[in-house]
Scaffold this motif. Sequence first.
Motif, PDB file in Angstrom:
ATOM      1  N   GLU A   1       0.804  -1.219   0.000  1.00  0.00           N
ATOM      2  CA  GLU A   1       0.000   0.000   0.000  1.00  0.00           C
ATOM      3  C   GLU A   1       0.842   1.275   0.000  1.00  0.00           C
ATOM      4  O   GLU A   1       0.386   2.339  -0.409  1.00  0.00           O
ATOM      5  CB  GLU A   1      -0.925   0.020   1.227  1.00  0.00           C
ATOM      6  CG  GLU A   1      -1.963  -1.095   1.252  1.00  0.00           C
ATOM      7  CD  GLU A   1      -1.461  -2.340   1.970  1.00  0.00           C
ATOM      8  OE1 GLU A   1      -2.298  -3.117   2.454  1.00  0.00           O
ATOM      9  OE2 GLU A   1      -0.219  -2.523   2.044  1.00  0.00           O
ATOM     10  N   LEU A   2       2.090   1.184   0.476  1.00  0.00           N
ATOM     11  CA  LEU A   2       2.943   2.372   0.555  1.00  0.00           C
ATOM     12  C   LEU A   2       3.740   2.630  -0.727  1.00  0.00           C
ATOM     13  O   LEU A   2       4.250   3.734  -0.929  1.00  0.00           O
ATOM     14  CB  LEU A   2       3.919   2.240   1.733  1.00  0.00           C
ATOM     15  CG  LEU A   2       3.326   2.316   3.137  1.00  0.00           C
ATOM     16  CD1 LEU A   2       4.419   2.089   4.174  1.00  0.00           C
ATOM     17  CD2 LEU A   2       2.647   3.662   3.368  1.00  0.00           C
ATOM     18  N   ARG A   3       3.870   1.636  -1.566  1.00  0.00           N
ATOM     19  CA  ARG A   3       4.717   1.757  -2.749  1.00  0.00           C
ATOM     20  C   ARG A   3       4.343   2.932  -3.650  1.00  0.00           C
ATOM     21  O   ARG A   3       5.235   3.627  -4.155  1.00  0.00           O
ATOM     22  CB  ARG A   3       4.705   0.452  -3.548  1.00  0.00           C
ATOM     23  CG  ARG A   3       5.328  -0.723  -2.809  1.00  0.00           C
ATOM     24  CD  ARG A   3       5.223  -2.013  -3.607  1.00  0.00           C
ATOM     25  NE  ARG A   3       5.693  -3.162  -2.828  1.00  0.00           N
ATOM     26  CZ  ARG A   3       5.660  -4.417  -3.263  1.00  0.00           C
ATOM     27  NH1 ARG A   3       5.177  -4.680  -4.487  1.00  0.00           N
ATOM     28  NH2 ARG A   3       6.097  -5.388  -2.498  1.00  0.00           N
TER      29      ARG A   3
ATOM     30  N   ASP B   1       6.504  10.421  -5.469  1.00  0.00           N
ATOM     31  CA  ASP B   1       7.471  11.400  -4.986  1.00  0.00           C
ATOM     32  C   ASP B   1       8.752  10.662  -4.613  1.00  0.00           C
ATOM     33  O   ASP B   1       8.892  10.128  -3.511  1.00  0.00           O
ATOM     34  CB  ASP B   1       6.914  12.147  -3.766  1.00  0.00           C
ATOM     35  CG  ASP B   1       7.862  13.234  -3.262  1.00  0.00           C
ATOM     36  OD1 ASP B   1       8.946  13.407  -3.862  1.00  0.00           O
ATOM     37  OD2 ASP B   1       7.517  13.896  -2.270  1.00  0.00           O
ATOM     38  N   ARG B   2       9.697  10.646  -5.526  1.00  0.00           N
ATOM     39  CA  ARG B   2      10.924   9.871  -5.326  1.00  0.00           C
ATOM     40  C   ARG B   2      11.833  10.460  -4.253  1.00  0.00           C
ATOM     41  O   ARG B   2      12.760   9.784  -3.794  1.00  0.00           O
ATOM     42  CB  ARG B   2      11.670   9.722  -6.657  1.00  0.00           C
ATOM     43  CG  ARG B   2      10.936   8.789  -7.619  1.00  0.00           C
ATOM     44  CD  ARG B   2      11.536   8.776  -9.006  1.00  0.00           C
ATOM     45  NE  ARG B   2      10.772   7.886  -9.871  1.00  0.00           N
ATOM     46  CZ  ARG B   2      11.140   6.641 -10.191  1.00  0.00           C
ATOM     47  NH1 ARG B   2      12.263   6.151  -9.748  1.00  0.00           N
ATOM     48  NH2 ARG B   2      10.385   5.906 -10.978  1.00  0.00           N
TER      49      ARG B   2
ATOM     50  N   LEU C   1      12.182   8.420  -1.070  1.00  0.00           N
ATOM     51  CA  LEU C   1      13.068   7.262  -0.958  1.00  0.00           C
ATOM     52  C   LEU C   1      14.159   7.505   0.082  1.00  0.00           C
ATOM     53  O   LEU C   1      14.680   6.559   0.685  1.00  0.00           O
ATOM     54  CB  LEU C   1      13.693   6.941  -2.317  1.00  0.00           C
ATOM     55  CG  LEU C   1      12.714   6.415  -3.378  1.00  0.00           C
ATOM     56  CD1 LEU C   1      13.393   6.349  -4.739  1.00  0.00           C
ATOM     57  CD2 LEU C   1      12.170   5.043  -2.999  1.00  0.00           C
ATOM     58  N   ASN C   2      14.530   8.761   0.305  1.00  0.00           N
ATOM     59  CA  ASN C   2      15.498   9.079   1.354  1.00  0.00           C
ATOM     60  C   ASN C   2      14.972   8.689   2.725  1.00  0.00           C
ATOM     61  O   ASN C   2      15.758   8.397   3.639  1.00  0.00           O
ATOM     62  CB  ASN C   2      15.822  10.578   1.330  1.00  0.00           C
ATOM     63  CG  ASN C   2      16.767  10.952   0.209  1.00  0.00           C
ATOM     64  OD1 ASN C   2      17.813  10.322   0.040  1.00  0.00           O
ATOM     65  ND2 ASN C   2      16.408  11.955  -0.572  1.00  0.00           N
ATOM     66  N   VAL C   3      13.656   8.690   2.877  1.00  0.00           N
ATOM     67  CA  VAL C   3      13.053   8.328   4.160  1.00  0.00           C
ATOM     68  C   VAL C   3      13.357   6.865   4.500  1.00  0.00           C
ATOM     69  O   VAL C   3      13.493   6.509   5.683  1.00  0.00           O
ATOM     70  CB  VAL C   3      11.531   8.575   4.133  1.00  0.00           C
ATOM     71  CG1 VAL C   3      10.874   8.110   5.427  1.00  0.00           C
ATOM     72  CG2 VAL C   3      11.236  10.046   3.901  1.00  0.00           C
TER      73      VAL C   3
ATOM     74  N   LYS D   1       4.944  10.404   7.478  1.00  0.00           N
ATOM     75  CA  LYS D   1       3.905  11.387   7.779  1.00  0.00           C
ATOM     76  C   LYS D   1       4.484  12.802   7.841  1.00  0.00           C
ATOM     77  O   LYS D   1       3.840  13.769   7.435  1.00  0.00           O
ATOM     78  CB  LYS D   1       3.229  11.034   9.102  1.00  0.00           C
ATOM     79  CG  LYS D   1       2.022  11.905   9.420  1.00  0.00           C
ATOM     80  CD  LYS D   1       1.311  11.426  10.676  1.00  0.00           C
ATOM     81  CE  LYS D   1       0.085  12.277  10.956  1.00  0.00           C
ATOM     82  NZ  LYS D   1      -0.642  11.804  12.173  1.00  0.00           N
ATOM     83  N   SER D   2       5.721  12.908   8.328  1.00  0.00           N
ATOM     84  CA  SER D   2       6.342  14.235   8.441  1.00  0.00           C
ATOM     85  C   SER D   2       7.016  14.670   7.140  1.00  0.00           C
ATOM     86  O   SER D   2       7.449  15.821   7.035  1.00  0.00           O
ATOM     87  CB  SER D   2       7.384  14.228   9.564  1.00  0.00           C
ATOM     88  OG  SER D   2       8.436  13.319   9.281  1.00  0.00           O
ATOM     89  N   SER D   3       7.094  13.773   6.156  1.00  0.00           N
ATOM     90  CA  SER D   3       7.802  14.085   4.909  1.00  0.00           C
ATOM     91  C   SER D   3       6.891  14.225   3.700  1.00  0.00           C
ATOM     92  O   SER D   3       7.269  14.868   2.721  1.00  0.00           O
ATOM     93  CB  SER D   3       8.844  12.990   4.616  1.00  0.00           C
ATOM     94  OG  SER D   3       9.771  12.859   5.667  1.00  0.00           O
TER      95      SER D   3
END
Length: 315
Positions: free
Chosen positions: A103-105, A111-112, A115-117, A199-201
Amino acid sequence: MAVHFTIKRILKDHWDSFLEETPNVRSVVIDEVDRVLSCGDPKMGFALYKCPRCESVRFVPFRCHSRFCSTCGTAYQDNRAASIEEKLINCRHRHVVFTISDELRPYFRADRNLLNVLFRSAAQVIHDWALSLNKKEQFQFGMVCVLHTFGRDLKWNPHIHMLITEGACGKITPWKSFHHFPYTMLRKRWMTTLLANLKSSIDFSRNSSVKFTNLVNRLYHNYDNGFYVHAPASDFNSASKVTKYIVRYIGRPAMAQSRITDYDGKQVTFWYQRHEDNKKVVETISAHDFIKRLIIHIPEKGFKLISIILVALHI
């Protein structure tokens, strides 16, 4: 004689028609594919080497040096692995895989930058666990994190491969070995950390905060044991063994050309071993679908697929 089907051949045959049918292809994708198509073309430059003794001449065309290129990507692996080996602690390492839910993919594909997250969250999980082991010691593990956006079937499946030292240095103790990695704790901590950081990003000016909040609640209900984390015991007891292993994961193309078993000019047949049961699966798809599966894994320009977290030994 075995027939070898190349990704470059498939791109040459179908890239122009693919662009005509596919709107909004990322500019970095167009640049990378153009580099691959010109790789080894003498028109793009070459070098001549002449032996002063026998006067034989060797012709060497310039290469594209793209990680997307099946030829240059392999060379990139070897060079990068050699560089990493110099930074590793010569000790036993553990391979840990951090995965996410289906579901998160879509969020990471839309928003690539998110991916840093994944890097940040995986490292934070280990840091928080190390701190909980002994707050006075504040143990630090050495980590090499590699991002993969593809699964074995080439579909979008971002996840983190981490090589972590089976030991850590502390404020008081120079080095302490750790051989037990608590699966249950890592899985739950990974899910909690990742969802909080996401959630914060996430840019909620383009995404519904209510929709994401509902998704988070549903994920906690459906994944009561957390997201899947795999950390089997290994025999990587030296830096050289770690390097030989991680070379499989560093910057390699999404697919090895040896997995392509047939190409008739229109359709591509390839195989992969299914992760769930290690069964060999053979799939045939159109050339355009094959290209689409490949190019979604081309990272944005300047994006680093590897993160190395070193520790300072207080000896």
